[in-house]
Design a protein around this motif. Structure first.
Motif, PDB file in Angstrom:
ATOM      1  N   ILE A   1       0.824  -1.194   0.000  1.00 21.18           N
ATOM      2  CA  ILE A   1       0.000   0.000   0.000  1.00 21.18           C
ATOM      3  C   ILE A   1       0.867   1.257   0.000  1.00 21.18           C
ATOM      4  N   GLN A   2       1.934   1.229   0.783  1.00 25.04           N
ATOM      5  CA  GLN A   2       2.778   2.409   0.922  1.00 25.04           C
ATOM      6  C   GLN A   2       3.636   2.668  -0.308  1.00 25.04           C
ATOM      7  N   GLU A   3       3.882   1.651  -1.109  1.00 23.54           N
ATOM      8  CA  GLU A   3       4.807   1.792  -2.232  1.00 23.54           C
ATOM      9  C   GLU A   3       4.125   2.160  -3.539  1.00 23.54           C
ATOM     10  N   ILE A   4       2.883   1.738  -3.743  1.00 17.03           N
ATOM     11  CA  ILE A   4       2.267   1.940  -5.058  1.00 17.03           C
ATOM     12  C   ILE A   4       1.740   3.354  -5.213  1.00 17.03           C
ATOM     13  N   THR A   5       1.699   3.823  -6.449  1.00 15.31           N
ATOM     14  CA  THR A   5       1.114   5.116  -6.780  1.00 15.31           C
ATOM     15  C   THR A   5       0.204   4.936  -7.986  1.00 15.31           C
TER      16      THR A   5
ATOM     17  N   PRO B   1      -1.572  10.091  -2.601  1.00 11.33           N
ATOM     18  CA  PRO B   1      -2.720  10.876  -3.097  1.00 11.33           C
ATOM     19  C   PRO B   1      -2.954  10.676  -4.589  1.00 11.33           C
ATOM     20  N   ASP B   2      -1.939  10.171  -5.291  1.00 13.42           N
ATOM     21  CA  ASP B   2      -2.078   9.889  -6.725  1.00 13.42           C
ATOM     22  C   ASP B   2      -2.958   8.658  -6.901  1.00 13.42           C
ATOM     23  N   GLY B   3      -4.172   8.857  -7.390  1.00 18.35           N
ATOM     24  CA  GLY B   3      -5.103   7.748  -7.571  1.00 18.35           C
ATOM     25  C   GLY B   3      -5.884   7.393  -6.312  1.00 18.35           C
ATOM     26  N   LEU B   4      -5.868   8.316  -5.330  1.00 19.97           N
ATOM     27  CA  LEU B   4      -6.498   8.009  -4.034  1.00 19.97           C
ATOM     28  C   LEU B   4      -7.981   7.672  -4.177  1.00 19.97           C
ATOM     29  N   ILE B   5      -8.744   8.518  -4.865  1.00 18.06           N
ATOM     30  CA  ILE B   5     -10.195   8.302  -4.924  1.00 18.06           C
ATOM     31  C   ILE B   5     -10.553   6.994  -5.629  1.00 18.06           C
ATOM     32  N   PRO B   6     -10.035   6.726  -6.842  1.00 18.37           N
ATOM     33  CA  PRO B   6     -10.378   5.439  -7.465  1.00 18.37           C
ATOM     34  C   PRO B   6      -9.902   4.242  -6.647  1.00 18.37           C
ATOM     35  N   ASN B   7      -8.749   4.381  -5.985  1.00 19.39           N
ATOM     36  CA  ASN B   7      -8.262   3.266  -5.162  1.00 19.39           C
ATOM     37  C   ASN B   7      -9.164   3.028  -3.957  1.00 19.39           C
ATOM     38  N   LEU B   8      -9.637   4.110  -3.334  1.00 17.75           N
ATOM     39  CA  LEU B   8     -10.552   3.968  -2.201  1.00 17.75           C
ATOM     40  C   LEU B   8     -11.869   3.339  -2.638  1.00 17.75           C
ATOM     41  N   LEU B   9     -12.380   3.793  -3.782  1.00 20.55           N
ATOM     42  CA  LEU B   9     -13.634   3.217  -4.296  1.00 20.55           C
ATOM     43  C   LEU B   9     -13.451   1.737  -4.616  1.00 20.55           C
ATOM     44  N   ALA B  10     -12.295   1.394  -5.198  1.00 16.39           N
ATOM     45  CA  ALA B  10     -12.015  -0.006  -5.510  1.00 16.39           C
ATOM     46  C   ALA B  10     -11.906  -0.832  -4.225  1.00 16.39           C
ATOM     47  N   PHE B  11     -11.249  -0.266  -3.210  1.00 13.97           N
ATOM     48  CA  PHE B  11     -11.131  -0.947  -1.926  1.00 13.97           C
ATOM     49  C   PHE B  11     -12.511  -1.205  -1.340  1.00 13.97           C
ATOM     50  N   ASN B  12     -13.379  -0.211  -1.438  1.00 17.58           N
ATOM     51  CA  ASN B  12     -14.734  -0.363  -0.901  1.00 17.58           C
ATOM     52  C   ASN B  12     -15.517  -1.419  -1.669  1.00 17.58           C
ATOM     53  N   VAL B  13     -15.337  -1.454  -2.989  1.00 18.37           N
ATOM     54  CA  VAL B  13     -15.975  -2.514  -3.788  1.00 18.37           C
ATOM     55  C   VAL B  13     -15.482  -3.879  -3.310  1.00 18.37           C
ATOM     56  N   GLY B  14     -14.183  -3.978  -3.055  1.00 21.99           N
ATOM     57  CA  GLY B  14     -13.625  -5.225  -2.555  1.00 21.99           C
ATOM     58  C   GLY B  14     -14.207  -5.615  -1.207  1.00 21.99           C
ATOM     59  N   VAL B  15     -14.367  -4.613  -0.327  1.00 21.55           N
ATOM     60  CA  VAL B  15     -14.971  -4.875   0.984  1.00 21.55           C
ATOM     61  C   VAL B  15     -16.373  -5.450   0.820  1.00 21.55           C
ATOM     62  N   GLU B  16     -17.158  -4.872  -0.102  1.00 18.91           N
ATOM     63  CA  GLU B  16     -18.528  -5.361  -0.303  1.00 18.91           C
ATOM     64  C   GLU B  16     -18.531  -6.760  -0.921  1.00 18.91           C
ATOM     65  N   ILE B  17     -17.585  -7.014  -1.821  1.00 17.20           N
ATOM     66  CA  ILE B  17     -17.478  -8.368  -2.384  1.00 17.20           C
ATOM     67  C   ILE B  17     -17.115  -9.350  -1.279  1.00 17.20           C
ATOM     68  N   GLY B  18     -16.152  -8.968  -0.450  1.00 15.74           N
ATOM     69  CA  GLY B  18     -15.768  -9.822   0.670  1.00 15.74           C
ATOM     70  C   GLY B  18     -16.916 -10.050   1.629  1.00 15.74           C
ATOM     71  N   GLN B  19     -17.708  -8.999   1.853  1.00 15.40           N
ATOM     72  CA  GLN B  19     -18.858  -9.145   2.747  1.00 15.40           C
ATOM     73  C   GLN B  19     -19.867 -10.132   2.180  1.00 15.40           C
TER      74      GLN B  19
END
Length: 214
Positions: free
Chosen positions: A20-24, A147-165
């Motif tokens: 998480i800390q390394e990717i942009t 911060p580069d790509g933060l919003i799409p990455n957060l939305l993708a993370f949330n999609v993943g959370v819902e898939i996991g749920q």
């Protein structure tokens, strides 16, 4: 000496943390995977989810409660990270432990017997969903996502959370459906919820200890 943060309910595995800390930039598939992994391995989420659906039999009722929970944790996770609103990890996870205790007590009818009233279970599910989301956003903030790509990455993370749920929910429903077909379900339902409540108290106590000794 402080307690290891690796045992926190919302801790992210060291390998994932480094990644998480390394990717942009936008990395949608990676963040979907991380979100799904977090949900299916998050024992606090799973215990609360089990408590919520324990006595729900109709799919439409299950869908309502799971949607309220998802709405709650999605809202605070996304807004918390975007606006950099973090809460002490130990305190928020202690509250999440209490959410498990609350639901277990609700399932055994404790509030009606003790206080003569029934809390609004839908509102409680939404409210505790908000706290679960803050637990997640607090951890994400600690790991300094680019911060580069933060919003799409957060939305993708949330999609993943819902898939996991959904995956976790399906597994829980399959297991509890088989259990309900046996005579032991009603004999042991009270014991199961007391065990769930005990787990919530243990999580609560562990996190408070971590807060005071950290």
């Amino acid at each position: 000496m402080g307690l290891s943060t690796d045992l926190l309910a919302h801790a992210v595995a060291q390998g994932d943390k480094g990644y998480i800390q390394e990717i942009t930039g936008a990395n949608l598939i990676a963040f979907i995977y991380l979100g799904a992994k977090h949900m299916v391995t998050g024992y606090d989420h799973l215990l609360f989810l089990l408590g919520v659906i324990f006595f729900l039999y109709k799919m439409k009722h299950i869908a309502i409660y799971v949607t309220l929970f998802a709405l709650g944790h999605s809202t605070t996770m996304l807004l918390g990270v975007y606006f950099n609103v973090g809460i002490n990890s130990y305190l928020i996870d202690a509250i999440i432990g209490l959410s498990i205790v609350y639901k277990a007590l609700d399932n055994v009818g404790a509030y009606q017997r003790w206080f003569g009233f029934q809390p609004n279970t839908k509102a409680a599910t939404l409210i505790f969903g908000l706290f679960h989301g803050f637990g997640l956003s607090t951890k994400i903030i600690e790991y300094d996502i680019s911060p580069d790509g933060l919003i799409p990455n957060l939305l993708a993370f949330n999609v993943g959370v819902e898939i996991g749920q959904l995956i976790a929910l399906a597994m829980i429903l399959i297991a509890i459906s088989f259990w309900r077909k046996t005579g032991s379900f009603y004999r042991h339902a009270y014991t199961a919820n007391v065990t769930m409540m005990s787990a919530g108290f243990l999580l609560f106590g562990y996190q408070l200890t971590g807060y005071f000794v950290a």
